[in-house]
Design a protein around this motif. Sequence first.
Motif, short mmCIF file in Angstrom:
data_model
loop_
_atom_site.label_atom_id
_atom_site.label_comp_id
_atom_site.label_asym_id
_atom_site.label_seq_id
_atom_site.Cartn_x
_atom_site.Cartn_y
_atom_site.Cartn_z
N UNK A 43 -43.72 20.51 -3.99
CA UNK A 43 -43.43 20.54 -2.55
C UNK A 43 -42.06 21.13 -2.22
N UNK A 44 -41.36 21.62 -3.24
CA UNK A 44 -40.08 22.28 -2.99
C UNK A 44 -38.86 21.42 -3.16
N UNK A 45 -39.03 20.15 -3.56
CA UNK A 45 -37.89 19.28 -3.84
C UNK A 45 -37.28 19.72 -5.17
N UNK A 46 -35.96 19.82 -5.28
CA UNK A 46 -35.35 20.29 -6.54
C UNK A 46 -35.69 19.38 -7.72
N UNK A 47 -35.92 20.02 -8.86
CA UNK A 47 -36.15 19.28 -10.10
C UNK A 47 -34.85 19.07 -10.86
N UNK A 48 -34.96 18.64 -12.11
CA UNK A 48 -33.78 18.31 -12.90
C UNK A 48 -32.90 19.53 -13.19
N UNK A 117 -40.06 17.86 5.47
CA UNK A 117 -41.06 16.91 5.98
C UNK A 117 -42.25 17.61 6.63
N UNK A 118 -41.98 18.57 7.49
CA UNK A 118 -43.08 19.27 8.18
C UNK A 118 -43.95 20.02 7.18
N UNK A 119 -43.31 20.65 6.20
CA UNK A 119 -44.06 21.39 5.19
C UNK A 119 -44.95 20.45 4.38
N UNK A 120 -44.43 19.29 4.00
CA UNK A 120 -45.19 18.33 3.20
C UNK A 120 -46.41 17.84 3.99
N UNK A 121 -46.20 17.57 5.27
CA UNK A 121 -47.31 17.09 6.11
C UNK A 121 -48.36 18.18 6.32
N UNK A 122 -47.91 19.41 6.51
CA UNK A 122 -48.83 20.49 6.89
C UNK A 122 -49.53 21.14 5.70
N UNK A 123 -48.96 21.04 4.51
CA UNK A 123 -49.50 21.75 3.36
C UNK A 123 -50.61 20.96 2.69
N UNK A 124 -51.73 21.63 2.49
CA UNK A 124 -52.85 21.02 1.77
C UNK A 124 -52.68 21.37 0.29
N UNK A 125 -52.40 20.36 -0.52
CA UNK A 125 -52.18 20.59 -1.96
C UNK A 125 -53.22 19.86 -2.78
N UNK A 126 -53.21 20.16 -4.07
CA UNK A 126 -54.10 19.47 -4.98
C UNK A 126 -53.83 17.98 -5.01
N UNK A 153 -37.61 10.72 -4.19
CA UNK A 153 -37.98 11.22 -2.88
C UNK A 153 -39.18 10.46 -2.32
N UNK A 154 -39.55 10.80 -1.08
CA UNK A 154 -40.64 10.11 -0.40
C UNK A 154 -41.87 11.01 -0.22
N UNK A 155 -42.06 11.96 -1.13
CA UNK A 155 -43.20 12.86 -1.03
C UNK A 155 -44.51 12.08 -1.04
N UNK A 156 -44.64 11.13 -1.95
CA UNK A 156 -45.89 10.36 -2.04
C UNK A 156 -46.15 9.61 -0.74
N UNK A 157 -45.13 9.00 -0.18
CA UNK A 157 -45.29 8.26 1.06
C UNK A 157 -45.72 9.18 2.21
N UNK A 158 -45.12 10.38 2.27
CA UNK A 158 -45.45 11.33 3.33
C UNK A 158 -46.89 11.83 3.17
N UNK A 159 -47.30 12.13 1.93
CA UNK A 159 -48.67 12.60 1.69
C UNK A 159 -49.67 11.50 2.03
N UNK A 160 -49.33 10.25 1.74
CA UNK A 160 -50.21 9.14 2.13
C UNK A 160 -50.40 9.10 3.64
N UNK A 161 -49.33 9.33 4.38
CA UNK A 161 -49.45 9.40 5.84
C UNK A 161 -50.37 10.56 6.23
#
Length: 353
Positions: A43-48, A117-126, A153-161
């Motif tokens: 989702x574009x969040x920086x990795x290690x 946030x908007x990208x995570x909500x709008x993007x249909x991912x696997x 991060x809260x990616x999982x929480x946002x995708x659940x929404x």
Amino acid sequence: MEIERLETHSERFDDIVEDIKQRNLSRNNMPKLIIGTGLSILYGIPGMKELARHLDKEIKKVNETDLKKMWADRYNNIKAKGLEAGLVNLSQKEDKLVDFIKTCTAEYILNSEEKLHDTIIETDTGFSRMLAYLNGTVTINNKVIDIMTPNYDRVIEIVCDKVGIGVINGFYGSLYGKFDRNLLKHPIQTYNCSTQNWVRLFKPHGSINWVNENENEYLTNDYFELSQKIKYIEIVTPGSSKYRESMTNNTFRCMREEFNDLLNPSGNYSLLFYGYGFNDDHFDTALKDSFEKNVLIMARDVKKEILDTASKSKNITVFYQENGEEYMIYKAKKYIIDLSLWDINEFADVFFG
């Protein structure tokens, strides 16, 4: 080990897909998901790697010579082995470095995620498609999907929404949530788990929306509040401080213990790993103890010890990449395949249509 080439658009592979779905993605073997930084990166969040570069840049800006030296002494190792391995065995004399890394990491991840946030909500991912699929296969009287993640991060929480699944995270309240272990241990006592769908989310390394200021711990999703409380955000950053903090902080410890309790040998479940690096020794021990269950691993890079285990175990399936080739280990046999099925988007296309 003998390697065979296998076309993914073949009847033989179709049979493998159906077998994996039955053993790893069905109601009778409902998977417990272990989600690593691969999801954040999706989702574009920086990795290690990006975090290591950011920390190096920020430390060069400070005027404290001792802090710069602590980092410089470890940076070559970080570049060679990665951030987590490069910070192993941090001593208490380096607590100043640990504090800097913690604050800098919290600010970096919070600001990066807020922009997406908007990208995570709008993007249909696997991943969103996988959650929707599992949402339809959960047990009728206990509609709970269990997920553990070391991600902050809260990616999982946002995708659940996004897909309409509630999140049980151990906190109760509206603007300022308080932690209650029983919400994780016995969610059915508080939540309607028979007619509503839930993700029970375990975050043993903390989250960028957890704040602990002067022993007052709470959860808030107010970005302005979090941006003002950066130095109090509760996360366990890479290095030996991980073990010490996760053992002494009550919320971290409860998250780990309650998820470990779910890994009951007598239970009917499988394990599904996505983008997880197996870099947390004290947590990975409990996970590996459950490797007698059906296990599905998806990651671009997988440690040799995991691949060696899979090559001897017919219950472990691995999709990964090595030297530019796409591989699958299935029923203790290694295949070269023509799709990157460690990529959850391609995986979803094949497995969920």
